[in-house]
Structures are given as structure tokens and as C-alpha cells.
Scaffold this motif. Structure first.
Motif, PDB file in Angstrom:
ATOM      1  N   GLY A 160       0.788  -1.228   0.000  1.00 38.35           N
ATOM      2  CA  GLY A 160       0.000   0.000   0.000  1.00 38.35           C
ATOM      3  C   GLY A 160       0.819   1.275   0.000  1.00 38.35           C
ATOM      4  N   GLY A 161       2.076   1.203   0.353  1.00 40.29           N
ATOM      5  CA  GLY A 161       2.906   2.408   0.411  1.00 40.29           C
ATOM      6  C   GLY A 161       2.710   3.150   1.725  1.00 40.29           C
ATOM      7  N   LEU A 162       3.442   4.228   1.867  1.00 42.94           N
ATOM      8  CA  LEU A 162       3.355   5.040   3.085  1.00 42.94           C
ATOM      9  C   LEU A 162       2.069   5.848   3.099  1.00 42.94           C
ATOM     10  CD1 LEU A 162       7.023   6.326   3.336  1.00 42.94           C
ATOM     11  CD2 LEU A 162       5.866   4.908   5.024  1.00 42.94           C
ATOM     12  N   PRO A 163       1.439   6.007   4.257  1.00 40.83           N
ATOM     13  CA  PRO A 163       0.194   6.788   4.323  1.00 40.83           C
ATOM     14  C   PRO A 163       0.448   8.270   4.076  1.00 40.83           C
ATOM     15  CG  PRO A 163       0.927   6.157   6.534  1.00 40.83           C
ATOM     16  CD  PRO A 163       1.795   5.423   5.563  1.00 40.83           C
ATOM     17  N   ASN A 164      -0.527   8.934   3.436  1.00 41.43           N
ATOM     18  CA  ASN A 164      -0.508  10.389   3.211  1.00 41.43           C
ATOM     19  C   ASN A 164       0.639  10.859   2.331  1.00 41.43           C
ATOM     20  OD1 ASN A 164      -2.710  10.577   5.086  1.00 41.43           O
ATOM     21  ND2 ASN A 164      -1.226  10.524   6.762  1.00 41.43           N
ATOM     22  N   THR A 165       1.089  10.009   1.414  1.00 37.51           N
ATOM     23  CA  THR A 165       2.178  10.408   0.507  1.00 37.51           C
ATOM     24  C   THR A 165       1.774  10.355  -0.971  1.00 37.51           C
ATOM     25  OG1 THR A 165       3.045   8.139   0.456  1.00 37.51           O
ATOM     26  CG2 THR A 165       3.969   9.639   2.120  1.00 37.51           C
ATOM     27  N   ASN A 166       0.559   9.937  -1.272  1.00 38.43           N
ATOM     28  CA  ASN A 166       0.166   9.736  -2.673  1.00 38.43           C
ATOM     29  C   ASN A 166       0.041  11.031  -3.466  1.00 38.43           C
ATOM     30  OD1 ASN A 166       0.053   6.938  -2.416  1.00 38.43           O
ATOM     31  ND2 ASN A 166      -2.078   6.968  -1.715  1.00 38.43           N
ATOM     32  N   GLN A 167      -0.255  12.150  -2.788  1.00 35.33           N
ATOM     33  CA  GLN A 167      -0.458  13.403  -3.516  1.00 35.33           C
ATOM     34  C   GLN A 167       0.858  14.021  -3.997  1.00 35.33           C
ATOM     35  OE1 GLN A 167      -2.788  15.927  -0.911  1.00 35.33           O
ATOM     36  NE2 GLN A 167      -4.722  15.059  -1.660  1.00 35.33           N
ATOM     37  N   PHE A 168       1.961  13.771  -3.288  1.00 35.23           N
ATOM     38  CA  PHE A 168       3.251  14.369  -3.661  1.00 35.23           C
ATOM     39  C   PHE A 168       4.333  13.284  -3.705  1.00 35.23           C
ATOM     40  CE2 PHE A 168       0.800  17.464  -1.167  1.00 35.23           C
ATOM     41  CZ  PHE A 168       0.637  18.464  -2.110  1.00 35.23           C
ATOM     42  N   PRO A 169       4.214  12.334  -4.627  1.00 31.44           N
ATOM     43  CA  PRO A 169       5.172  11.218  -4.656  1.00 31.44           C
ATOM     44  C   PRO A 169       6.608  11.661  -4.949  1.00 31.44           C
ATOM     45  CG  PRO A 169       3.778  11.199  -6.611  1.00 31.44           C
ATOM     46  CD  PRO A 169       3.204  12.228  -5.691  1.00 31.44           C
ATOM     47  N   VAL A 170       6.780  12.640  -5.828  1.00 29.11           N
ATOM     48  CA  VAL A 170       8.137  13.095  -6.176  1.00 29.11           C
ATOM     49  C   VAL A 170       8.820  13.732  -4.971  1.00 29.11           C
ATOM     50  CG1 VAL A 170       9.494  14.616  -7.661  1.00 29.11           C
ATOM     51  CG2 VAL A 170       7.510  13.415  -8.594  1.00 29.11           C
ATOM     52  N   LEU A 171       8.074  14.585  -4.256  1.00 36.71           N
ATOM     53  CA  LEU A 171       8.618  15.230  -3.066  1.00 36.71           C
ATOM     54  C   LEU A 171       9.054  14.203  -2.037  1.00 36.71           C
ATOM     55  CD1 LEU A 171       9.136  17.705  -1.235  1.00 36.71           C
ATOM     56  CD2 LEU A 171       6.716  17.564  -0.551  1.00 36.71           C
ATOM     57  N   PHE A 172       8.186  13.234  -1.760  1.00 42.61           N
ATOM     58  CA  PHE A 172       8.521  12.227  -0.751  1.00 42.61           C
ATOM     59  C   PHE A 172       9.616  11.287  -1.242  1.00 42.61           C
ATOM     60  CE2 PHE A 172       4.326  13.466   0.925  1.00 42.61           C
ATOM     61  CZ  PHE A 172       4.664  13.630   2.257  1.00 42.61           C
ATOM     62  N   PHE A 173       9.698  11.086  -2.562  1.00 40.77           N
ATOM     63  CA  PHE A 173      10.797  10.281  -3.098  1.00 40.77           C
ATOM     64  C   PHE A 173      12.142  10.898  -2.726  1.00 40.77           C
ATOM     65  CE2 PHE A 173      13.987   9.731  -6.423  1.00 40.77           C
ATOM     66  CZ  PHE A 173      14.110   8.353  -6.457  1.00 40.77           C
ATOM     67  N   PHE A 174      12.289  12.198  -2.957  1.00 44.37           N
ATOM     68  CA  PHE A 174      13.559  12.859  -2.657  1.00 44.37           C
ATOM     69  C   PHE A 174      13.808  12.958  -1.147  1.00 44.37           C
ATOM     70  CE2 PHE A 174      13.041  14.419  -7.054  1.00 44.37           C
ATOM     71  CZ  PHE A 174      14.293  14.085  -7.538  1.00 44.37           C
ATOM     72  N   ILE A 175      12.746  13.144  -0.361  1.00 50.27           N
ATOM     73  CA  ILE A 175      12.917  13.193   1.103  1.00 50.27           C
ATOM     74  C   ILE A 175      13.463  11.859   1.611  1.00 50.27           C
ATOM     75  CG2 ILE A 175      11.687  13.278   3.310  1.00 50.27           C
ATOM     76  CD1 ILE A 175       9.820  15.366   2.057  1.00 50.27           C
ATOM     77  N   PHE A 176      12.836  10.768   1.189  1.00 53.61           N
ATOM     78  CA  PHE A 176      13.276   9.456   1.685  1.00 53.61           C
ATOM     79  C   PHE A 176      14.575   9.001   1.034  1.00 53.61           C
ATOM     80  CE2 PHE A 176       8.917   9.379   3.195  1.00 53.61           C
ATOM     81  CZ  PHE A 176       9.055   8.746   4.417  1.00 53.61           C
ATOM     82  N   LEU A 177      14.855   9.509  -0.168  1.00 53.08           N
ATOM     83  CA  LEU A 177      16.155   9.211  -0.786  1.00 53.08           C
ATOM     84  C   LEU A 177      17.285   9.846   0.019  1.00 53.08           C
ATOM     85  CD1 LEU A 177      17.823   8.034  -3.115  1.00 53.08           C
ATOM     86  CD2 LEU A 177      17.446  10.192  -4.353  1.00 53.08           C
ATOM     87  N   VAL A 178      17.087  11.098   0.441  1.00 51.65           N
ATOM     88  CA  VAL A 178      18.094  11.782   1.268  1.00 51.65           C
ATOM     89  C   VAL A 178      18.261  11.060   2.600  1.00 51.65           C
ATOM     90  CG1 VAL A 178      18.607  13.913   2.533  1.00 51.65           C
ATOM     91  CG2 VAL A 178      17.776  14.031   0.177  1.00 51.65           C
ATOM     92  N   ILE A 179      17.135  10.693   3.228  1.00 47.68           N
ATOM     93  CA  ILE A 179      17.195   9.970   4.508  1.00 47.68           C
ATOM     94  C   ILE A 179      17.948   8.651   4.341  1.00 47.68           C
ATOM     95  CG2 ILE A 179      15.804   8.721   6.221  1.00 47.68           C
ATOM     96  CD1 ILE A 179      13.656  10.868   5.891  1.00 47.68           C
ATOM     97  N   TYR A 180      17.658   7.940   3.258  1.00 48.25           N
ATOM     98  CA  TYR A 180      18.316   6.651   3.030  1.00 48.25           C
ATOM     99  C   TYR A 180      19.813   6.828   2.791  1.00 48.25           C
ATOM    100  CZ  TYR A 180      19.307   2.067   0.995  1.00 48.25           C
ATOM    101  OH  TYR A 180      19.826   0.828   0.738  1.00 48.25           O
ATOM    102  N   MET A 181      20.187   7.838   2.013  1.00 49.28           N
ATOM    103  CA  MET A 181      21.607   8.086   1.748  1.00 49.28           C
ATOM    104  C   MET A 181      22.348   8.464   3.022  1.00 49.28           C
ATOM    105  SD  MET A 181      21.373  10.115  -1.903  1.00 49.28           S
ATOM    106  CE  MET A 181      23.132  10.460  -1.934  1.00 49.28           C
ATOM    107  N   LEU A 182      21.731   9.314   3.848  1.00 48.66           N
ATOM    108  CA  LEU A 182      22.342   9.686   5.126  1.00 48.66           C
ATOM    109  C   LEU A 182      22.504   8.470   6.029  1.00 48.66           C
ATOM    110  CD1 LEU A 182      20.504  13.051   5.982  1.00 48.66           C
ATOM    111  CD2 LEU A 182      22.913  12.761   5.364  1.00 48.66           C
ATOM    112  N   THR A 183      21.491   7.609   6.027  1.00 49.07           N
ATOM    113  CA  THR A 183      21.532   6.405   6.862  1.00 49.07           C
ATOM    114  C   THR A 183      22.660   5.474   6.446  1.00 49.07           C
ATOM    115  OG1 THR A 183      19.133   6.512   7.206  1.00 49.07           O
ATOM    116  CG2 THR A 183      20.211   4.407   7.646  1.00 49.07           C
ATOM    117  N   VAL A 184      22.707   5.162   5.158  1.00 46.86           N
ATOM    118  CA  VAL A 184      23.701   4.210   4.664  1.00 46.86           C
ATOM    119  C   VAL A 184      25.112   4.784   4.774  1.00 46.86           C
ATOM    120  CG1 VAL A 184      24.516   2.968   2.628  1.00 46.86           C
ATOM    121  CG2 VAL A 184      22.076   3.049   3.129  1.00 46.86           C
ATOM    122  N   LEU A 185      25.309   6.012   4.299  1.00 42.48           N
ATOM    123  CA  LEU A 185      26.640   6.605   4.335  1.00 42.48           C
ATOM    124  C   LEU A 185      27.120   6.827   5.762  1.00 42.48           C
ATOM    125  CD1 LEU A 185      26.348   9.215   1.421  1.00 42.48           C
ATOM    126  CD2 LEU A 185      27.537   7.013   1.396  1.00 42.48           C
TER     127      LEU A 185
END
Length: 314
Positions: A15-40
Motif C-alpha cells: 500500500g505504500g506510506l500513508p498520506n504520501t500519494n499526492q506528492f510522490p516526487v517530493l517524498f521520493f527525494f525526502i526518503f532518498l536523502v534519509i536513506y543516503m544519510l543512513t547508509v553513508l
């Protein structure tokens, strides 16, 4: 575990994350940054501790090395699939076997980290409250045994729950109202009685997590009592600041899963928002809270970036 799939369900749709369907591109970059910070961040800490003999011989950094590796893997179990789902909804489909692997991997890593936090709190208790016998009580052999025990216990925990979950038949629908394959949302799709599963969840996840959390709180209670005996105000403030930061991470990690697994009847959207904290946010915060505020780690990192000769000149 594949024989447990005695029905026609070949794949699940997340189902994906709740309340993120309206701005998928925005949340993509937010979680991409979080993931990169986490891994690095976690890999940087992991390799820094491994490369410094003085660090990885000490129990605290030995356990932190395990924590950094766990956080890197735990985040990688869920976040890449979330990112793919933001790009195209068809990427939210996961095969039946893939769902089994994701569920097992998540519970293996998450429960191992749960036990590791308890071991780290015990280690901190011994270091502060039993300084004279600390080196004997927490020698290399004991540290290796405790670390191996957390991984082994996590594996057994994950095997039990994965086997119990996928021994059930799944007749459809195949829509998992969650952003990854976890036990409560998957069980809602089963075409059989799940009372045994929920009983095991309550006993093996809810109470075990609550028990570990209680042990951590007891350890920090003794630590707080020892800190109050520190003569200088600056020393007490520094110690309380460090312990409060560690406890914040522990609460963020233990609080959401205890609620999710002890109250499985709550809405999936509520569970999804809570799960973000211990699956995505906490792994990102750990490098900053546990290690980057530490002088020894900062010095080791400086050797990597500016070289040991420059440090000696200073």
C-alpha cells in the motif's frame, strides 16, 4: 516455507506510506536523502571503527560496529522498495517469495537490534557503575558471546514468526495495506484462523520488546544514580545529555513496535506512521547520537579525511 502458499496468490501489492500519494516526487527525494544519510553515516562509522585498532578492541565501539551494520541492512530492507513505489505504482508489487524474504529479513535484523540495545545498555551500566571490574566482566570473549547471542536470538525469532505467518493459506485479496510485508497486515489476508499467530506475536514480540525496554530503563536508572554522585555540575550535565540522547533513540525504537504488535487491531495507517520511526528515522539518527558526538570517533574520522600527520602537527 514455500509450501505454505497453498493458494493462488502469487504476489502481494504493497500500500505504500500513508498520506504520501499526492506528492510522490517530493517524498521520493525526502526518503532518498534519509536513506543516503543512513547508509553513508552508518557505513562510515562501521569502517572507521574497524580501521582503528584502539576503537574496535573496546566493548562500546565493538557493539556500535554491530549497530551500524544492522542499521544499514535494516533500512535497506524497506526503503528501496518504498522509493521504487514512489516512482511507479507497479513497483509496489512484491512476489510471494519476496514477501517471505522481506518479512524474515526485517524481523531478523529488527529483533537482533532490539537485543543489541539491551546489551549496550548493560555494557554502559558496567562501565559507569562497576568501573573496577568492568574489564574483567566485559572482556573480548564475553563481548563476542553477547554479540553472537543477539544475532542467533534474532534469527530464531524471525524463523518462528515467518514460518507461522506463511504456513497459512492466502486466498486473496492480495492488497497489503502497509509499506512493507509485516506480520499484522499480512495476517489480515490469510484465509484461516490466526488466533495462534496473534498469541505468539503478543508473547514473543510485545512482551519480549517490553522486557528488553524494562531492562534498559533499569540499567539507565542505576546509571542516573551514579551520575548524580559526580561532583562537578559540568560533568553531570554532560553525562545526562548523553544518556538522554541515547534514551530518546531507545524510546523511538521500542515504543512504536510495542504498540503495533500488542495492538494489531489498530488502523494500518496509524501503524504505518509509527513504523517509520523505528524502521527509517532511528537508523538515520544513530550515527549522530551514538558516535559522531564522541571525541574518539571524531579523531578517527579526522585521520581519514585530513590524515594523521596533520593531526600530529596540531
Amino acid at each position: 516455507m514455500e509450501p505454505g502458499n497453498r493458494t493462488g496468490v502469487k504476489a502481494f501489492i504493497l500500500g505504500g506510506l500513508p498520506n504520501t500519494n499526492q506528492f510522490p516526487v517530493l517524498f521520493f527525494f525526502i526518503f532518498l536523502v534519509i536513506y543516503m544519510l543512513t547508509v553513508l553515516g552508518n557505513l562510515l562509522i562501521f569502517f572507521t571503527i574497524l580501521s582503528e585498532a584502539q576503537l574496535h578492541r573496546l566493548p562500546m565501539y565493538f557493539f556500535l560496529c554491530h549497530l551500524s551494520f544492522l542499521d544499514t541492512c535494516l533500512s535497506s530492507v524497506t526503503v528501496p522498495k518504498i522509493l521504487a513505489g514512489f516512482i511507479m505504482t507497479r513497483y509496489r508489487t512484491i512476489s510471494f517469495t519476496g514477501c517471505i524474504i522481506q518479512l524474515y529479513s526485517f524481523h531478523f535484523l529488527a529483533s537482533t537490534e532490539c537485543f543489541l540495545y539491551t546489551v549496550m545498555a548493560y555494557n554502559r551500566y558496567l562501565a559507569i557503575c562497576r568501573p573496577l571490574t568492568y574489564a574483567t566482566l566485559m572482556n573480548r570473549r564475553v563481548c563476542s558471546g553477547l554479540a553472537a547471542g543477539t544475532w542467533l536470538t534474532g534469527s530464531v525469532h524471525a524463523t518462528i514468526h515467518t514460518s507461522l505467518t506463511f504456513r497459512l493459506p492466502y486466498c486473496g485479496p492480495n492488497q497489503v495495506d502497509y509499506f512493507f510485508c509485516d506480520i499484522p497486515p499480512v495476517l489480515k489476508l490469510a484465509c484461516a484462523d490466526t488466533s495462534v499467530n496473534h498469541t505468539v506475536i503478543l508473547a514473543n514480540i510485545g512482551f519480549v520488546a517490553a522486557g528488553c525496554f524494562m531492562l534498559i530503563c533499569i540499567s539507565y536508572g542505576y546509571i542516573a544514580a551514579a551520575i548524580l554522585k559526580i561532583q562537578t555540575t559540568q560533568g553531570r550535565h554532560r553525562a545526562f545529555s548523553t544518556c538522554s540522547a541515547h534514551l530518546t533513540v531507545v524510546i523511538l525504537y521500542y515504543g512504536p513496535p510495542m504498540f503495533i504488535y500488542m495492538f494489531p487491531s489498530s488502523s494500518d495507517s496509524t501503524h504505518g506512521m509509527l513504523a517509520v520511526f523505528y524502521t527509517i528515522i532511528t537508523p538515520m539518527l544513530n550515527p549522530f547520537i551514538y558516535t559522531l558526538r564522541n571525541k574518539e570517533v571524531k579523531r578517527a574520522l579526522s585521520k581519514w579525511f585530513i590524515g594523521p600527520s596533520v593531526l600530529q602537527d596540531r
